[in-house]
Design an enzyme around this catalytic site. Structure first.
Site, short mmCIF file in Angstrom:
data_model
loop_
_atom_site.label_atom_id
_atom_site.label_comp_id
_atom_site.label_asym_id
_atom_site.label_seq_id
_atom_site.Cartn_x
_atom_site.Cartn_y
_atom_site.Cartn_z
N GLY A 123 -108.39 59.90 39.93
CA GLY A 123 -107.49 58.76 39.76
C GLY A 123 -108.28 57.51 39.34
N HIS A 124 -109.41 57.28 40.02
CA HIS A 124 -110.26 56.15 39.63
C HIS A 124 -110.81 56.36 38.21
CE1 HIS A 124 -110.69 56.12 44.15
NE2 HIS A 124 -110.36 54.87 43.92
N GLY A 157 -103.30 51.87 39.77
CA GLY A 157 -102.63 53.17 39.66
C GLY A 157 -101.18 53.07 40.14
N LYS A 202 -99.68 55.26 41.60
CA LYS A 202 -99.62 55.89 42.92
C LYS A 202 -99.29 54.85 44.01
CE LYS A 202 -101.49 58.44 46.49
NZ LYS A 202 -101.87 57.37 47.37
N VAL A 204 -102.39 60.35 39.20
CA VAL A 204 -103.11 61.59 38.86
C VAL A 204 -102.90 62.57 40.03
CG1 VAL A 204 -105.35 62.62 38.33
CG2 VAL A 204 -104.80 60.31 37.52
#
Ligand code: PAF
Length: 269
Positions: free
Chosen positions: A33-34, A144, A146, A175
């Site tokens: 994700g990063h 993100g 998320k 992700v």
């Protein structure tokens, strides 16, 4: 890549750095994700700054702060591999020196969902992000989807403090692992049994979205999936306008707390 730990060295590292500058604020324990945030920053900017700071002000439980995964050496190597130009990894005293006395208090957007379960969390997020934006002076910042509510809080911060014309908020899709679980630094805490249970979270959200599309109540549908397993504790399931109508949920599995969300209107998320 230059790694700097103080504000003074950050200023030196950024003196003469070519614009545009992209900032990726993180708390480390890097995962894919990063990587997607840093890759996007790399593609879209001349200079990429990654901050790595486990921000005590946004933790509402001392135990959660103490156990938050920290791998500073591995993260430093990874940030270099991902073509970061400057890694800013300050100690808490550098960001909150003696006498620090001013905070940013988000409004209504920070009071529901995560903000209701963890009062003060978004005050900590908004305060550290404003400090990072002031220190790095980026043209773009990367977050993100998320953490959809965090994105909404940052959007309001940029708007309300007249930063939106200078700083573009870039939001990258969540992700997920192949099994659907959204990547999170906290996933490492799940044992195989807990991980199996954690998968109910993306399933519940997909089920909720399917229900919404067929005219049923998405919250009720998602809740039914989660509550089928008594070992899953549901903190909330709710629909909120977080840059689009969003079905968001938070659960606890064992001692691990997980959040996830889906845009109700988006086919691809
Ligand atoms: O999403 C995070 O990792 C943190 O909330 C952030 C944005 C780095 C602020 O500490």
């Amino acid at each position: 890549m230059k790694t700097v730990h103080s504000v003074a060295d950050l200023h030196l590292a950024l003196a003469g750095a070519p614009a545009p500058v992209g900032l990726v604020p993180t708390m480390g324990a890097f995962h894919a994700g990063h990587q997607s945030l840093i890759n996007a920053a790399r593609r879209e900017n001349e200079t990429v700054v990654v901050s790595l700071f486990v921000n005590p002000a946004q933790f509402t439980s001392g135990a959660d702060l103490a156990t938050y995964p920290r791998h500073p050496e591995a993260d430093e190597a990874t940030a270099a591999d991902w073509a970061t130009d400057v890694l800013f990894a300050p100690a808490p005293d550098e960001m909150y020196p003696d006498g620090f006395d001013t905070v940013v208090q988000p409004g209504a957007v920070g009071e529901v969902l995560e903000g209701a379960v963890k009062p003060g969390h978004f005050q900590g997020v908004a305060t550290i992000c404003l400090k990072l934006f002031n220190l790095v002076q980026p043209q773009r910042v990367y977050f993100g989807r998320k953490d959809a509510q965090q994105v909404a809080v940052i959007g309001a911060l940029l708007r309300d403090f007249d930063l939106a014309s200078r700083i573009e908020l870039r939001v990258l899709p969540t992700v997920r692992d192949g099994d659907g679980l959204a990547l999170s630094s906290r996933n490492v805490f799940l044992d195989p049994d807990e991980r199996r249970r954690a998968l109910l979270l993306p399933r519940a959200l997909s089920g909720g979205r399917a229900a919404y599309r067929s005219g049923a109540d998405p919250v009720e549908a998602a809740r039914a999936v989660l509550e089928a397993d008594p070992a899953v504790i549901v903190d909330y399931v709710a629909v909120a306008d977080l840059g689009g109508l969003t079905l968001a949920a938070a659960i606890r599995v064992g001692s691990t707390r997980l959040i996830d969300n889906l845009l109700l209107t988006d086919e691809d998320d």
